[in-house]
Structure formats: structure tokens, C-alpha cells
Design a protein around this motif. Sequence first.
Motif, short mmCIF file in Angstrom:
data_model
loop_
_atom_site.label_atom_id
_atom_site.label_comp_id
_atom_site.label_asym_id
_atom_site.label_seq_id
_atom_site.Cartn_x
_atom_site.Cartn_y
_atom_site.Cartn_z
N ALA B 31 0.84 -1.20 0.00
CA ALA B 31 0.00 0.00 0.00
C ALA B 31 0.87 1.25 0.00
O ALA B 31 1.89 1.32 0.70
CB ALA B 31 -0.91 0.01 1.22
N LEU B 32 0.48 2.23 -0.80
CA LEU B 32 1.23 3.49 -0.89
C LEU B 32 0.25 4.64 -0.95
O LEU B 32 -0.78 4.55 -1.63
CB LEU B 32 2.13 3.47 -2.13
N TYR B 33 0.57 5.70 -0.25
CA TYR B 33 -0.33 6.85 -0.12
C TYR B 33 0.42 8.14 -0.43
O TYR B 33 1.58 8.28 -0.06
CB TYR B 33 -0.85 6.95 1.32
N TRP B 34 -0.27 9.05 -1.05
CA TRP B 34 0.25 10.41 -1.23
C TRP B 34 -0.64 11.38 -0.47
O TRP B 34 -1.88 11.28 -0.51
CB TRP B 34 0.26 10.81 -2.71
N TYR B 35 0.02 12.33 0.21
CA TYR B 35 -0.68 13.39 0.93
C TYR B 35 -0.07 14.73 0.52
O TYR B 35 1.10 14.80 0.13
CB TYR B 35 -0.51 13.23 2.45
N ARG B 36 -0.87 15.77 0.72
CA ARG B 36 -0.36 17.12 0.51
C ARG B 36 -0.53 17.87 1.83
O ARG B 36 -1.61 17.81 2.44
CB ARG B 36 -1.13 17.83 -0.61
N GLY B 40 1.08 24.99 7.93
CA GLY B 40 0.23 25.15 9.11
C GLY B 40 -0.97 24.23 9.16
O GLY B 40 -1.86 24.41 10.00
N GLN B 41 -1.01 23.24 8.28
CA GLN B 41 -2.15 22.32 8.26
C GLN B 41 -1.68 20.88 8.36
O GLN B 41 -0.51 20.57 8.18
CB GLN B 41 -2.94 22.53 6.97
N GLY B 42 -2.63 20.01 8.62
CA GLY B 42 -2.34 18.59 8.63
C GLY B 42 -2.33 18.02 7.23
O GLY B 42 -2.80 18.66 6.28
N PRO B 43 -1.76 16.85 7.05
CA PRO B 43 -1.74 16.22 5.73
C PRO B 43 -3.14 15.98 5.20
O PRO B 43 -4.05 15.62 5.95
CB PRO B 43 -1.01 14.89 5.99
N SER B 87 1.93 24.91 -4.27
CA SER B 87 3.06 24.95 -3.34
C SER B 87 2.66 24.32 -2.02
O SER B 87 1.68 24.72 -1.39
CB SER B 87 3.53 26.39 -3.11
N ALA B 88 3.42 23.32 -1.60
CA ALA B 88 3.11 22.56 -0.38
C ALA B 88 4.21 21.52 -0.19
O ALA B 88 5.09 21.36 -1.04
CB ALA B 88 1.76 21.87 -0.50
N THR B 111 8.51 16.05 -0.05
CA THR B 111 9.12 16.96 -1.03
C THR B 111 8.45 18.31 -0.88
O THR B 111 7.22 18.40 -0.97
CB THR B 111 8.92 16.45 -2.47
N ARG B 112 9.27 19.32 -0.64
CA ARG B 112 8.69 20.68 -0.56
C ARG B 112 8.69 21.28 -1.96
O ARG B 112 9.74 21.49 -2.56
CB ARG B 112 9.51 21.57 0.37
N LEU B 113 7.49 21.49 -2.48
CA LEU B 113 7.33 22.07 -3.82
C LEU B 113 7.00 23.54 -3.69
O LEU B 113 6.05 23.92 -2.97
CB LEU B 113 6.21 21.36 -4.58
N THR B 114 7.77 24.36 -4.37
CA THR B 114 7.52 25.80 -4.42
C THR B 114 7.32 26.21 -5.86
O THR B 114 8.19 25.97 -6.71
CB THR B 114 8.70 26.59 -3.82
N VAL B 115 6.17 26.80 -6.12
CA VAL B 115 5.85 27.27 -7.48
C VAL B 115 5.91 28.79 -7.48
O VAL B 115 5.15 29.45 -6.77
CB VAL B 115 4.46 26.78 -7.93
N LEU B 116 6.83 29.32 -8.25
CA LEU B 116 7.02 30.78 -8.28
C LEU B 116 6.12 31.46 -9.29
O LEU B 116 5.71 30.83 -10.29
CB LEU B 116 8.49 31.08 -8.61
#
Lengths: 119, 116
Positions: B31-36, B40-43, B87-88, B111-116
Motif C-alpha cells: 500500500a502506498l499513499y500520497w498526501y499534501r 500550518g495544516q495537517g496532511p 506549493s506545499a 518533497t517541498r514544492l515551491t511554485v514561483l
Amino acid sequence: AQTVTQSQPEMSVQEAETVTLSCTYDTSESDYYLFWYKQPPSRQMILVIRQEAYKQQNATENRFSVNFQKAAKSFSLKISDSQLGDAAMYFCAYRSVLYRDNYGQNFVFGPGTRLSVLP
Amino acid sequence: GAGVSQTPSNKVTEKGKYVELRCDPISGHTALYWYRQSLGQGPEFLIYFQGTGAADDSGLPNDRFFAVRPEGSVSTLKIQRTERGDSAVYLCASSLAGIEGADTQYFGPGTRLTVL
């Protein structure tokens, strides 16, 4: 859908003292699982403790214990003898027992509580 | 043994670009899960794989998001035409058996994704 609330955005505790983090949830189900996860600055979520709703006995893991009040839908985490390494974000999470089509609504995290430990 | 790993640890991209985020689960975890996780918030759940198939993708916010797990191990989360709101921190987790029961999920560092 289930919801999880953590009413304390931030908490602090003196090293070696005891602190309690609050969590309440809303569900119509009678059986489920509850979790506390710790997320240090490294971002890696670590399972601290879990509780099966059908068990009346509160779960305990070393310095961590919970106060599970099923009727009140409350699931607080007590950290005894706090250590500097306990400083982190703490997330309460709810999970349904049975798989349904909409798994995404069956595993829900609260917004988290940031715990600081003061030396 | 090794835990869940995610690459890259940080990704900075420009609005409109395409990105791929990789997750390498614990060996043997089906089993594999992706979260965002926004600041300041929970997954927040995105998608769940059992083996190679997406058992539940109800958390994907729109059709710009897609994930694959072709051999039942490594998974890639793909985001097309990125927007600043994407971004998250994107977290991946794996577990031994799946969602039945109190199956413990083991998380990667994200992975910290930053979209400029």
C-alpha cells in the motif's frame, strides 16, 4: 465525513514536566482507530501511539499515553517527563475500520499542535 | 532496513511547468499513499495505491494531478501546468497490507514544492 479538531495551535512545556494535547473528532461510526503522529522539523511523520475505539483501556507507549473518552469523542495525548526531543508538531488522526469506496474521507488528520519544550 | 524515501527533497519551479515527485516505499509494502500538506495544516489525502492500481484517487484536486505506480513499488506524482497554489509539502507513506485494520503508515520526509 469525519472531522478532527485540535484546538491548541501551540503549546509549551518545561523540560521534565507533563503536557496534555487535546483532540476531538466527529463521527457517526462506532468502531474506528485514532492515532497521534509527531512531525519534527525534518518533516518525517512518526507514529507516536494508536488506539482502537473498541478497546476501553487507554493506550500507553513509554512516556506517551492517551485519555480516550469515546462518548465525548475526545482523544488527548499526555507526554510525561518531557524531553527536548519531543518538540515537534503533533497531529491527531482518525481512520475508519472498514474500507469504503471513499478512502480519502476515511483517514483524516487534524490541523496539528506545535509543541515547544523549554530547557 | 531503509525507510520511505522521497526525491527531490525540495523542488522550485515556475508557474506553468511540469513536475514529477518520486516516492520509494519500504520494500514489501503493497500500500502506498500520497498526501499534501500546506503550511500550518495537517496532511490531506490525495491518492492511495494497492499494488499497481490506484484504489482511491478521490483526493486529487483536479486533472492536473496524476500518479502512477507501474511495478507496484516506486510511485511518481505528476503535476502538470503547476500553479502557485500547488506549493506545499508532498508526503508519501507506505504500509504493509492496506487500509483494513490499524495498518501503520510509515511516512517519508516529503518533497517541498515551491511554485514561483
